[in-house]
Scaffold this active site. Structure first.
Site, short mmCIF file in Angstrom:
data_model
loop_
_atom_site.label_atom_id
_atom_site.label_comp_id
_atom_site.label_asym_id
_atom_site.label_seq_id
_atom_site.Cartn_x
_atom_site.Cartn_y
_atom_site.Cartn_z
N GLU A 94 108.48 107.88 44.91
CA GLU A 94 109.56 107.04 45.70
C GLU A 94 109.80 107.77 46.77
O GLU A 94 110.93 108.23 46.94
CB GLU A 94 110.70 106.56 44.91
CG GLU A 94 110.27 105.22 44.02
CD GLU A 94 109.67 105.76 42.62
OE1 GLU A 94 109.60 106.78 42.31
OE2 GLU A 94 109.70 104.38 41.96
N SER A 95 109.05 107.76 48.08
CA SER A 95 109.21 108.12 49.37
C SER A 95 109.06 109.67 49.62
O SER A 95 108.00 110.23 48.96
CB SER A 95 110.64 107.81 49.64
OG SER A 95 110.61 106.33 49.54
N CYS B 105 113.29 105.38 47.51
CA CYS B 105 113.69 103.78 47.47
C CYS B 105 113.51 103.42 45.94
O CYS B 105 113.90 104.25 45.12
CB CYS B 105 112.48 103.34 48.51
SG CYS B 105 110.79 103.48 47.69
N SER C 72 102.97 105.41 51.56
CA SER C 72 103.81 106.73 52.06
C SER C 72 103.24 107.63 52.85
O SER C 72 101.92 107.86 52.70
CB SER C 72 104.33 107.38 50.77
OG SER C 72 105.45 106.54 50.15
N HIS D 244 107.30 104.68 54.99
CA HIS D 244 106.95 103.99 53.52
C HIS D 244 107.05 102.50 53.90
O HIS D 244 107.78 101.91 54.67
CB HIS D 244 108.42 104.43 52.75
CG HIS D 244 108.58 105.99 52.76
ND1 HIS D 244 107.70 106.47 51.88
CD2 HIS D 244 109.46 106.89 53.67
CE1 HIS D 244 107.86 107.91 52.24
NE2 HIS D 244 108.98 108.06 52.79
#
Lengths: 355, 355
Positions: free
Chosen positions: A73-74, A88, A248, A261
């Site tokens: 996540e990122s 995120c 990403s 992203h």
């Protein structure tokens, strides 16, 4: 209070990231020959810390001056004395703060210079996990005992009855340090900047290329990667296409970075671009933001810019960002322009929507 | 949810005012010879409206261009096409909004040009009456059906974890009007300004003169009234000393006004100064604010300035307020400086506390 009508699962992916940035004061003593500051921390230690955030490392590149981790996540960027963690979804970066301070302390980085935490208002706030359950919860958590952040400043920037952005700043470490040293006169290009472009309502024609199932996938992605690469010279890229969709990308050059992203699902589409690269003659921020907007064609977007002040001059100084800043272009109308002046930084916030 | 530990009565008087300002578009037709616009409204009609606010008229002066009402809780100023209502304590000015729109409609003022509502964060929020029970409640109430304010902008300005100020702006009437007319090039001195100085923690030596029981009462009050009168030439004053304590003062000159309200009790001391007088060469805002601060010697204060833009120029224009604006003087430290750029106004917010 629990809402009995609350759906069990979130109606969409929360693309908006939580952004945490911390700067430590250099250690008083340094072991010669070893990698310095936060570069001494073993990768496994970061992996353990990121478990508290609920995300994993999926990619790594380094420029020697900056380590860039691509996350499930990122992104995370580790410099000698600073760390940027951007995640995120329903991740919980603030839960890693205590561990992060402990990791730094273990290698002699005992004093925090400055700490920033910011995020856009969530699309699906009711699905966030503690302490990200609300801004007041987050501020209370940051200021809890043990973290040692006292007298920090929390802000809600933008419309309380519309799209807005939250920001927490603690810079007492730096302020105290400033009182015992000479301020520095430095050119704009060597100052610290953080520019973010947060985009909603992406053009479906463009955003669908971030879905693996889409036939235009490979070419489209390449086109975007090229467009991003074209933004800067000599940039190393590490990017990833998620299954079934999502994209990403980390880019680094020396101690500078950018990240992108993308959440392409049409009912919750979101893309973010962030960089600490200073504006240049070839790439002033107006052009940079325009180029990024041209890739994703959002129906609304927010630009935030933290620009380090000239400590030589306590008064307002003119930043190299033109005041109009895209006003009125391409059917986009500027809704808000807000400027905050902090002790060490100026912050410019602008929000645009299609007319 | 009711707090079972909530005290039955408020621990102090809420000095911080709610400020409502409304501008109407001139009526298409006008009966000749009569007093124009809102001046046609009978005093009894205002008295009835003010019952909804929970306050009474205790004084009246007029300059011909402006009617100034001294209220049991603060002030009301009525111009030909504009009205300013400022009330403190647990008054409910927003409950009068529907009635106010109806009063205006009855004399042909059917179109609102712009509407502003603002207030400082309350000292004792739990004792406020609906709809002043919270910022979100107030915004929802302003935007309810019948008021016809849609797409207004609500802001929280200053620290969410400290002293802050709320502001609601609706200017669609003016924006639509602007699109059908030529913008005007006007000098700064003919623009609309609203300057407020909101002061907490008043110097007890100075604020006790606003108590009737205090032996220095008469002289002290005279000293302050003289100090206020000295701020401007040819100003008519209407002031009142409350029993046992508290002070209100209206001053008018042509279509300009100022007002001062003082809550002297040491555990909740508060004083406010407000004016629509533009800055002059003799009295620039820096001097005006310094003079006001010198009267009350607060331990913290907020300055808010709404300054009408040059409609000729869409870009930022330099307002006649120096950027430093009291920074660092008299042991006071500027905590925040925030600038908002709206369609028709610029807003500057500054907050100071003693070191």
């Amino acid at each position: 209070m629990d809402n009995p009508n609350k759906p069990v699962s979130s109606p969409g992916f929360e693309g908006a990231e939580k952004l945490l940035e911390i700067w430590f004061q250099p250690a008083a003593t340094q072991v010669a020959g070893e990698r310095k500051g936060l570069f001494q921390v073993a990768r496994q230690t970061w992996v353990e810390m990121l478990k508290l955030v609920r995300c994993e490392v999926i990619g790594y590149i380094s420029s020697g001056e900056l380590d860039a981790y691509l996350l499930s996540e990122s992104s995370m960027f580790v410099g000698e004395h600073s760390l940027v963690l951007k995640t995120c979804g329903t991740t919980t970066p603030l839960l890693a703060l205590e561990k992060l301070l402990e990791i730094a302390k273990n290698i002699g980085l005992t004093e925090v210079d400055q700490f920033f935490y910011s995020r856009k208002s969530f699309m699906f706030p009711e699905f966030q996990k503690f302490p990200h359950t609300g801004w007041d919860d987050e501020v209370k958590f940051i200021e809890k005992e043990g973290h040692n952040f006292v007298n920090g400043s929390a802000y809600l920037i933008g419309k309380t009855n519309g799209s807005h952005w939250y920001c927490y700043i603690w810079d007492l470490g730096r302020t105290l340090k400033k009182e015992t040293r000479q301020p520095e006169k430095r050119p704009w290009s060597s100052r610290d900047y953080t520019l973010e472009v947060l985009m909603c309502g992406l053009d479906p024609e463009n955003s669908c290329i971030f879905s693996r199932e889409h036939p235009k996938d490979a070419n489209g992605r390449l086109k975007v990667t090229n467009a991003l690469q074209a933004l800067y010279d000599h940039v190393q890229i590490d990017d990833f296409m998620f299954d079934p969709c999502g994209y990403s990308c980390n880019g680094i050059s020396g101690h500078h970075y950018f990240d992108v992203h993308v959440t392409p699902e049409s009912h919750c589409s979101f893309a973010s671009f962030e960089t600490n690269l200073p504006p240049t003659e070839k790439m002033p921020y107006t052009k940079l933001v325009s180029d990024v907007i041209a890739i994703f064609k959002p129906s609304s977007f927010t630009v935030t810019l933290f620009a380090e002040k000239d400590e030589f001059d306590d008064e307002v100084t003119e930043h190299p960002m033109p005041p109009s800043f895209l006003g009125g272009k391409d059917g986009l109308r500027r809704q808000d322009r807000i400027n905050y002046e902090f002790d060490h930084y100026d912050l410019a916030f602008t929000h645009y929507t299609t007319k």
